[in-house]
Design a protein around this motif. Sequence first.
Motif, mmCIF file in Angstrom:
data_model
loop_
_atom_site.group_PDB
_atom_site.id
_atom_site.type_symbol
_atom_site.label_atom_id
_atom_site.label_comp_id
_atom_site.label_asym_id
_atom_site.label_seq_id
_atom_site.Cartn_x
_atom_site.Cartn_y
_atom_site.Cartn_z
ATOM 1 N N LEU A 143 -0.222 4.966 7.142
ATOM 2 C CA LEU A 143 0.353 4.243 6.298
ATOM 3 C C LEU A 143 0.731 5.619 5.876
ATOM 4 C CD1 LEU A 143 -1.022 1.047 5.169
ATOM 5 C CD2 LEU A 143 1.016 1.000 5.856
ATOM 6 N N ALA A 144 -0.780 6.520 5.433
ATOM 7 C CA ALA A 144 -0.468 7.529 5.215
ATOM 8 C C ALA A 144 0.935 8.435 6.057
ATOM 9 C CB ALA A 144 -1.767 8.714 4.544
ATOM 10 N N ALA A 145 0.416 8.363 7.050
ATOM 11 C CA ALA A 145 0.749 9.161 8.281
ATOM 12 C C ALA A 145 2.782 8.676 7.951
ATOM 13 C CB ALA A 145 0.229 9.388 9.354
ATOM 14 N N CYS A 146 3.035 7.769 7.481
ATOM 15 C CA CYS A 146 4.517 7.435 7.991
ATOM 16 C C CYS A 146 4.899 7.711 6.236
ATOM 17 C CB CYS A 146 4.066 6.305 7.753
ATOM 18 S SG CYS A 146 3.879 5.041 8.710
ATOM 19 N N ASN B 262 0.314 12.621 14.539
ATOM 20 C CA ASN B 262 1.345 13.055 15.807
ATOM 21 C C ASN B 262 1.469 11.851 16.628
ATOM 22 O OD1 ASN B 262 0.094 16.020 15.444
ATOM 23 N ND2 ASN B 262 -1.993 15.172 16.245
ATOM 24 N N ILE B 263 1.037 10.325 16.392
ATOM 25 C CA ILE B 263 1.092 8.291 16.961
ATOM 26 C C ILE B 263 2.639 8.988 16.766
ATOM 27 C CG2 ILE B 263 0.782 6.842 17.416
ATOM 28 C CD1 ILE B 263 -2.189 7.078 16.711
ATOM 29 N N ILE B 264 3.199 8.950 15.243
ATOM 30 C CA ILE B 264 4.965 8.775 15.359
ATOM 31 C C ILE B 264 5.502 10.307 15.881
ATOM 32 C CG2 ILE B 264 5.803 9.141 13.548
ATOM 33 C CD1 ILE B 264 3.836 7.819 11.388
ATOM 34 N N THR C 184 0.916 -1.508 0.033
ATOM 35 C CA THR C 184 0.159 0.502 -0.495
ATOM 36 C C THR C 184 1.424 0.954 -0.062
ATOM 37 O OG1 THR C 184 -1.176 -1.284 0.788
ATOM 38 C CG2 THR C 184 -2.214 1.406 1.207
ATOM 39 N N ILE C 185 1.768 0.409 0.984
ATOM 40 C CA ILE C 185 2.756 2.189 1.320
ATOM 41 C C ILE C 185 2.993 2.946 -0.200
ATOM 42 C CG2 ILE C 185 5.117 3.331 1.287
ATOM 43 C CD1 ILE C 185 4.842 1.948 4.184
#
Length: 306
Positions: free
Chosen positions: A149-152, A186-188, A109-110
């Motif tokens: 995944l988008a945030a990563c 924010n979690i990351i 997905t990434i």
Amino acid sequence: MDADFFCQECKAFTQTVLDRSTGDTVCTECALVVDHHYVDLTSEWRTFADDTDGEDKVRVGGASNPLLGDEGGLAPTLISKTNGKPAFFSVARAQAHDPHRALIQAFGTISAMASRLHLVSKIEHRAQEIYKNLKDRKSIVGKPQTAVLAACLFVACRLEHAPRTVNEIFSVANGATKKKIGQAINIIEVEMGSTLEMGTARAGDFMRRFCSHLGMSNQTVKAALEAVQNTEELDIRRAPLSVAAAVIYMITQLSDEKKQLRDISLATGVAEGTIKKAYKDLHPHAAKLIPSSFAPEEDLRKLAAP
């Protein structure tokens, strides 16, 4: 290095670098993949035995992935015997029990999102690494998968100095909302803050790409880049995206390539009202921002009042 490729983002012939491991030709100015059809015509052999025994060449097996452990994420095909006859274990059944299956799907997905944004493989791999670390820490249990995944990918772009806006990431994150992506970012930052050095995104980081979306000429782009760099010497308390959009609006009003506010808003993802407010802050400093070689002082007086 090679200067024979025309970059659609930079609107010019730029130096490129060939990543032989992926077949991508990458622009050194904006990190755009300008060509991805390179074919390596060298030997396919992955490993070689001693030169004295040239019969032990190995060309089987999938490409290894260090993020998936020693197995490389590939489900083995097991062949057993029942009553002296071979019984083939279902490959599909083996894959169903593969401990890396979920990770492989996430990596896929990434890769798909990175491809749609024309990102280089280095950013893609960095995003996969971030996701693997989050998964190992069990920091994302119960969180929306696509948003994580988008945030990563968003964080990876920042880390590799090729930032993308949340709107750009959102455009390829099917099923995820901006709010959920923001929460995942924010979690990351909280979970991996001590190991991440994201720095602060600057207006200039987005300028070249925005100008390309608007089809601006090289001369106008150069003036916009110099102007946005000059804003760093001023105390402009606006978000980098807002400053970039306002600079583009100011520069285009002084050229023959005038752009409508709505077009700039679409290209940058910044609301028209926000651009107007940022332009109001920049307007008094026009003489310091705009290169004199691009617009003489008498032309600056023609700038529309905010």
